[in-house]
Design a protein around this motif. Structure first.
Motif, PDB file in Angstrom:
ATOM      1  N   LEU A 128      50.823   5.578  -0.434  1.00 40.25           N
ATOM      2  CA  LEU A 128      50.244   4.525  -1.256  1.00 40.25           C
ATOM      3  C   LEU A 128      49.661   3.455  -0.350  1.00 40.25           C
ATOM      4  O   LEU A 128      50.383   2.794   0.394  1.00 40.25           O
ATOM      5  CB  LEU A 128      51.312   3.912  -2.170  1.00 40.25           C
ATOM      6  N   SER A 129      48.336   3.305  -0.411  1.00 38.81           N
ATOM      7  CA  SER A 129      47.663   2.330   0.450  1.00 38.81           C
ATOM      8  C   SER A 129      48.052   2.531   1.913  1.00 38.81           C
ATOM      9  O   SER A 129      48.245   1.582   2.663  1.00 38.81           O
ATOM     10  CB  SER A 129      47.999   0.903   0.006  1.00 38.81           C
ATOM     11  N   GLY A 130      48.184   3.800   2.308  1.00 38.95           N
ATOM     12  CA  GLY A 130      48.514   4.110   3.687  1.00 38.95           C
ATOM     13  C   GLY A 130      49.988   4.060   4.012  1.00 38.95           C
ATOM     14  O   GLY A 130      50.376   4.294   5.151  1.00 38.95           O
ATOM     15  N   VAL A 131      50.843   3.786   3.017  1.00 37.00           N
ATOM     16  CA  VAL A 131      52.282   3.657   3.242  1.00 37.00           C
ATOM     17  C   VAL A 131      52.986   4.863   2.637  1.00 37.00           C
ATOM     18  O   VAL A 131      52.786   5.186   1.464  1.00 37.00           O
ATOM     19  CB  VAL A 131      52.833   2.363   2.608  1.00 37.00           C
ATOM     20  N   GLU A 132      53.820   5.534   3.434  1.00 37.21           N
ATOM     21  CA  GLU A 132      54.572   6.680   2.934  1.00 37.21           C
ATOM     22  C   GLU A 132      55.694   6.217   2.013  1.00 37.21           C
ATOM     23  O   GLU A 132      56.470   5.329   2.367  1.00 37.21           O
ATOM     24  CB  GLU A 132      55.171   7.469   4.096  1.00 37.21           C
ATOM     25  N   VAL A 133      55.775   6.826   0.826  1.00 34.19           N
ATOM     26  CA  VAL A 133      56.826   6.529  -0.137  1.00 34.19           C
ATOM     27  C   VAL A 133      57.313   7.851  -0.722  1.00 34.19           C
ATOM     28  O   VAL A 133      56.506   8.696  -1.105  1.00 34.19           O
ATOM     29  CB  VAL A 133      56.328   5.622  -1.278  1.00 34.19           C
ATOM     30  N   ALA A 134      58.623   8.034  -0.799  1.00 38.66           N
ATOM     31  CA  ALA A 134      59.170   9.251  -1.387  1.00 38.66           C
ATOM     32  C   ALA A 134      60.490   8.932  -2.080  1.00 38.66           C
ATOM     33  O   ALA A 134      61.254   8.077  -1.630  1.00 38.66           O
ATOM     34  CB  ALA A 134      59.393  10.323  -0.314  1.00 38.66           C
ATOM     35  N   SER A 135      60.720   9.599  -3.185  1.00 39.08           N
ATOM     36  CA  SER A 135      62.015   9.497  -3.868  1.00 39.08           C
ATOM     37  C   SER A 135      62.284  10.813  -4.570  1.00 39.08           C
ATOM     38  O   SER A 135      61.358  11.525  -4.955  1.00 39.08           O
ATOM     39  CB  SER A 135      62.025   8.343  -4.875  1.00 39.08           C
ATOM     40  N   PHE A 136      63.570  11.157  -4.718  1.00 38.00           N
ATOM     41  CA  PHE A 136      63.913  12.390  -5.412  1.00 38.00           C
ATOM     42  C   PHE A 136      65.354  12.290  -5.898  1.00 38.00           C
ATOM     43  O   PHE A 136      66.161  11.499  -5.394  1.00 38.00           O
ATOM     44  CB  PHE A 136      63.742  13.607  -4.498  1.00 38.00           C
ATOM     45  N   GLY A 137      65.671  13.118  -6.901  1.00 35.81           N
ATOM     46  CA  GLY A 137      67.032  13.186  -7.419  1.00 35.81           C
ATOM     47  C   GLY A 137      67.515  11.861  -7.973  1.00 35.81           C
ATOM     48  O   GLY A 137      66.751  11.058  -8.515  1.00 35.81           O
ATOM     49  N   ASP A 138      68.802  11.605  -7.822  1.00 34.97           N
ATOM     50  CA  ASP A 138      69.407  10.358  -8.300  1.00 34.97           C
ATOM     51  C   ASP A 138      69.135   9.256  -7.277  1.00 34.97           C
ATOM     52  O   ASP A 138      70.040   8.752  -6.603  1.00 34.97           O
ATOM     53  CB  ASP A 138      70.910  10.557  -8.505  1.00 34.97           C
ATOM     54  N   ALA A 139      67.857   8.874  -7.184  1.00 36.24           N
ATOM     55  CA  ALA A 139      67.443   7.923  -6.158  1.00 36.24           C
ATOM     56  C   ALA A 139      68.080   6.554  -6.347  1.00 36.24           C
ATOM     57  O   ALA A 139      68.309   5.824  -5.373  1.00 36.24           O
ATOM     58  CB  ALA A 139      65.921   7.798  -6.146  1.00 36.24           C
ATOM     59  N   LEU A 140      68.373   6.177  -7.574  1.00 29.87           N
ATOM     60  CA  LEU A 140      68.925   4.854  -7.848  1.00 29.87           C
ATOM     61  C   LEU A 140      70.451   4.838  -7.835  1.00 29.87           C
ATOM     62  O   LEU A 140      71.061   3.804  -8.133  1.00 29.87           O
ATOM     63  CB  LEU A 140      68.388   4.340  -9.187  1.00 29.87           C
ATOM     64  N   GLY A 141      71.072   5.967  -7.519  1.00 31.85           N
ATOM     65  CA  GLY A 141      72.521   6.007  -7.366  1.00 31.85           C
ATOM     66  C   GLY A 141      73.292   5.737  -8.637  1.00 31.85           C
ATOM     67  O   GLY A 141      74.264   4.968  -8.633  1.00 31.85           O
TER      68      GLY A 141
END
Length: 958
Positions: free
Chosen positions: A350-363
């Motif tokens: 996003l706008s050159g910034v790597e972002v990733a999330s998966f699974g129960d990312a919010l714990g």
């Protein structure tokens, strides 16, 4: 929901041999994937000459289905985003009817009605209508725009240019929505030259996908790109002039933002209006209700993608849409596939910034543990969520460095093979190898491809073996959507080939069969000194833009000769050929070396005089250097003559070599310093200056543990202790940030320098082309421990040889610009035109902004073509309620354009055009003060481009 059993097909479909008519409403990615799935099953069924289904896709847009995820690329380039191979639509049983709106559905008659009145019968109907961009119900919302289709993006690109041309300044854009599309829109518009402000109702960006720590890290990275953030607030109204022109946005926190353009990206609304009118069951939040088989409440009707509501949720992600398409196609061919559930894993840039999330990312899982690494200063955040016993992976979030995502995503729900902290790459950890993943692990979530399927394709278990990455991706579909799994696909491919006894090519390019490290050693041992000798011995053909610069770098390291002599000039990249970095407008930047960041007032004065004399844009770099932008090619020798005479050297910002050695003031001035970091930094920079390597490298020296020089963000970091120096290696910022790792501690000066000599020379000998030290270190067998064995323990017996090679470099160093200025033949390179060496390039057009020149935007260049430049531009007086009167040049005055709207409220300092033989700054220009905003934006930051005053006089040029 109880699904209705599909009714018998009508009479036409009952005729033996007559294919079933499948109609798809919607022409987006889900429709495309469904059509591909149907075509694949038709091929696999092997019924020669028999067509079981015909597929007709009706799309509202005139285009073939395209990749909506990649819309941000369209903002900066008119790229063709069409999905897949267009030959799909040439099949006799498949047709696409673009520009066709479906306005009616008769479920009893099994027919749809098009906008032109045509009725089309179906046996099976698939809703793939997707969603529409949500627009908030606020006053003036109709003046806003959305970011959803190619037409939307193309309009925004054109509008940014039109606004810049009309206003004589960058357009102020407010993007509402801090989710995926909002961030992409804000970043893309900023790259087009707009001043972007992003308004988001959450207290941090991507608040639906990221926790607070990750959101704040992302916010720092986005803010560092010049995108202003207004968080925790919503728009209440789009403010407009009596003529309807957008003036700004008012917010729920009581503030106002100036805006010339407003873009909404606050979510999606399922396009279920046709299903609603036909009486299909809808979800509580909209969308067509489906079961695990993707059937709706009506016989013979299915729904896939964003319009489908499963378990009360509509999902706007690629992987679930693809899964639904596959399930529906399987069911139409008599299968029993079921929807596997919502996979909301996301990895984007996003706008050159790597972002990733998966699974129960919010714990949210009970008793789960969160293992977190956070570096707010660098915008890095990595979190792994595991079960209470710290063994089973539940999810994760990565911002700034998402490299662990590839290896962790397939392990979701499984026991990790190592401690969770081993996967936090930003902290310098080394995860275990992941080539031994179980076959049933999902490798590609977008296309539901398992590790086993990729291995089978490589081995050729079900057909011809796929032994190259391209055919393997085409065969398995792994890595063909978002691309995040491609590195893992490649690793599995190479592992399987090695198991089969197949040699994995490490060829530098099609002309050189060796890897860079192999070529380096061969050239060193045989003492080859020219490109021709190397190609005659090891190459074929004439070379290419991969092997030529690589060979040039190897020769520069081993011979320590002038990089443009002996026929090596033609091998270099553009920047090396000019001994300067080329900029976007064809001019060059000048970066004198300032060892350790220490400089005398006399030398500062020389730089200032050069900048004024040649009218150069001046900026302090992140590495404590002064960068002078906008020099023409023929001016470079003149500029460097002045600088060299004053004692400066080339900073080599153009080469794959040492860039800078950053330092704090250390014990010389600082109360907390324990070692003289400045002296050490200067010594190191003078030692390694001009050293060519596989990639650029940087050093940092901090005088105490407070780490003001950010040494652990450098390829080599040195941090002072009470008894010596700690040495860290393998760090870098940039696209894939990495923290340097501790190699040795409490070293004296001589040992420190010896270890750095060995480390750099070992990297130069064994690194791949364009490989940073962090990645090189990771890929070495044994990683950091191997490096420690070689550098500290001398396990290979190379220590003396590596130190001797470095001593040869130090002893033979000559500044490249000083060498150039001594030789008239070398100076002949620096001419814009061979037959007119002193004539400036007329294609270079620059404007004056904030008292300094910059490249002209396309609108300004167009305006220049219609306006005659004079030596003295007209002036205009602008005054706001809180800013003193200031004389400024306005773009409209200078262009000779007269535009005057009585309701205009935005003061502007339109840029003065400079062109051809560059016009020096006039004294009046140097004394002008920039107008500043009469208010603050929602982040509390003053910004001269975003005015909120409503009582200013109109300005010509808007």
């Amino acid at each position: 929901m109880d699904h209705v059993t599909p009714a018998a097909a009508d009479a036409a479909a009952d005729v033996p041999g007559t294919p079933r008519r499948v109609v798809v409403i919607g022409g987006g990615p889900a429709a495309h994937r469904f059509t591909e799935a149907m075509a694949a099953r038709a091929t696999a069924s092997g019924t020669t000459g028999t067509v079981e289904h015909t597929v007709t896709v009706f799309g509202e847009e005139p285009h073939l289905p395209y990749d909506r995820v990649a819309l941000s690329r369209r903002l900066v380039d008119s790229e063709d985003l069409t999905l897949g191979d267009t030959a799909l639509w040439d099949a006799a049983s498949i047709s696409y009817r673009g520009g066709s709106s479906v306005v009616g559905l008769d479920t009893a008659a099994k027919a749809i009605t098009l906008a032109d009145g045509e009725r089309v019968r179906y046996d099976d109907l698939v809703f793939a209508t997707g969603s529409a961009a949500t627009v908030p119900p606020i006053p003036g919302a109709e003046a806003g725009h959305v970011y959803r289709t190619l037409e939307d993006v193309d309009f925004l690109v054109g509008e940014i240019g039109r606004l810049r041309e009309r206003l004589g300044r960058p357009a102020n854009v407010v993007v509402v929505g801090g989710g995926l599309l909002g961030l992409e829109a804000a970043g893309g518009l900023a790259r087009l030259g707009a001043a972007s402000t992003l308004v988001h109702s959450g207290d941090w960006l991507m608040s639906a996908q990221l926790d607070e720590g990750a959101g704040q890290a992302l916010g720092r990275l986005i803010g560092a790109q010049g995108i202003a953030l207004a968080l925790g607030t919503r728009p209440t109204e789009i403010l407009r002039s009596p003529t309807g022109r957008v003036l700004g946005v008012s917010l729920t926190n009581g503030s106002q933002l100036h805006a010339d353009l407003v873009v909404f990206s606050i979510g999606i609304t399922p396009r279920d209006e046709l299903a609603r009118a036909a009486g299909l069951e809808l979800g509580p939040r909209g969308g067509i209700v489906i079961g695990a088989d993707c059937r709706t409440s009506a016989a013979g009707i299915w729904a896939i993608g964003e319009v489908a509501s499963i378990d009360g949720v509509c999902v706007g992600l690629v992987a679930p849409a693809n899964a639904m398409a596959e399930v529906t196609a399987d069911r139409l061919y008599g299968g029993e596939a079921v929807f596997p559930g919502i996979d909301d894993a996301t990895k984007l840039k996003l706008s050159g910034v790597e972002v990733a999330s998966f699974g129960d990312a919010l714990g949210r899982t009970e008793h789960c543990l969160e293992v977190v690494y956070a570096d707010p200063a660098r915008g890095l955040y990595q979190k792994i969520v595991v079960t209470g016993d710290a063994k089973t992976l539940l999810g994760g979030i990565f911002v700034g460095d998402a490299s662990p995502y590839t290896s962790l995503r397939p392990l979701l729900g499984r026991e990790l093979p190592a401690e969770p902290g081993a996967y936090l790459s930003a902290a310098g950890a080394e995860p275990p190898a992941n080539s031994d993943l179980p076959d049933d692990v999902q490798l590609c979530s977008c296309n539901n491809v398992s590790v086993g399927a990729v291995r089978e394709a490589v081995r050729g278990d079900h057909g011809e073996a796929c032994t190259e990455l391209g055919p393997l991706k085409a065969c398995t579909r792994a890595g063909t959507q978002c691309g995040s799994c491609v590195p893992l696909v490649k690793k599995i491919l190479e592992t399987e080939l090695r198991k089969a006894g197949v040699e994995v090519s490490k060829a530098l390019c099609e002309h050189i069969a060796f890897s860079r490290s192999e070529l380096f050693e061969s050239v060193r041992i045989l003492q080859l000194t020219s490109f021709d000798d190397i190609m005659e011995r090891f190459g074929t053909g004439l070379g290419c833009d991969i092997c030529k610069p690589t060979i040039a770098s190897i020769l520069a390291t081993q011979t320590n000769g002038y990089v443009l002599d002996a026929g090596r000039g033609g091998l270099q990249d553009t920047n090396d050929r000019a001994l300067a970095n080329m900029q976007k407008d064809g001019t060059y930047s000048v970066v004198p070396r300032i060892p350790g960041g220490e400089i005398t007032p006399a030398k500062l004065k020389v730089i200032a005089e050069v900048a004024e004399q040649y009218n150069l844009y001046t900026k302090i770099t992140g590495g404590q250097r002064i960068d002078l932008f906008g020099a023409r090619l023929e001016q470079l020798p003149e500029i460097w003559t002045i600088l060299v005479d004053a004692g400066f050297e080339s900073g080599q910002a153009y080469g794959k070599s040492l860039r800078t050695v950053k330092s704090c003031v250390g014990s010389t001035w600082c109360r907390f310093g324990v070692q003289d970091s400045v002296s050490m930094a200067i010594q190191l920079e003078l030692r390694y200056r001009g050293l060519r390597s596989p990639h650029k490298f940087k050093l940092g020296v901090s005088g105490c543990a407070r780490e003001c020089a950010e040494a652990r963000g450098k390829d080599i970091g040195i941090i002072a202790t009470d008894v010596g120096w700690n040495l860290y290696v393998g760090g870098n910022g940039g696209f894939q940030p990495a923290h340097a790792q501790l190699l040795a501690q409490d070293l004296d000066d001589d040992t420190l320098i010896a270890y750095i000599d060995r480390y750099l020379m070992y990297y130069i000998r064994t690194g791949d082309r364009l490989q940073r030290t962090a990645r090189w270190q990771e890929e070495l067998p044994g990683g950091l421990e191997h490096v420690r064995d070689v550098v500290v323990n001398d396990s290979l017996g190379l220590a003396a040889e590596l130190e001797l090679a470095m001593a040869a470099h130090v002893g033979s160093y000559e500044d490249e610009w000083a060498a150039t200025l001594k030789d008239p033949e070398r100076l002949r390179r620096f001419r814009s035109f061979v037959n007119a060496p002193t004539t400036p390039d007329p294609a270079i057009v620059q404007v004056l902004e904030r008292g300094q020149p910059r490249p002209a935007w396309p609108g300004e260049r167009a305006a220049l073509s219609d306006a005659a430049l004079t030596d003295a531009a007209p002036t205009s007086t602008v005054q706001t309620s809180t800013v003193q009167t200031s004389t400024v040049q306005t773009g409209a005055d200078f262009f000779g354009v007269s535009v005057n709207e009585p309701d205009d409220t935005v003061p502007a300092t339109g840029p003065v055009l400079l062109s051809g033989a560059r016009i020096p700054l006039r004294p009046a220009d140097r004394n002008d003060t920039d107008l500043t905003a009469t208010g603050r934006n929602a982040t509390g930051r003053n910004d001269s481009g975003r005015h909120t005053s409503t009582d200013a006089a109109p300005v010509d040029g808007e």
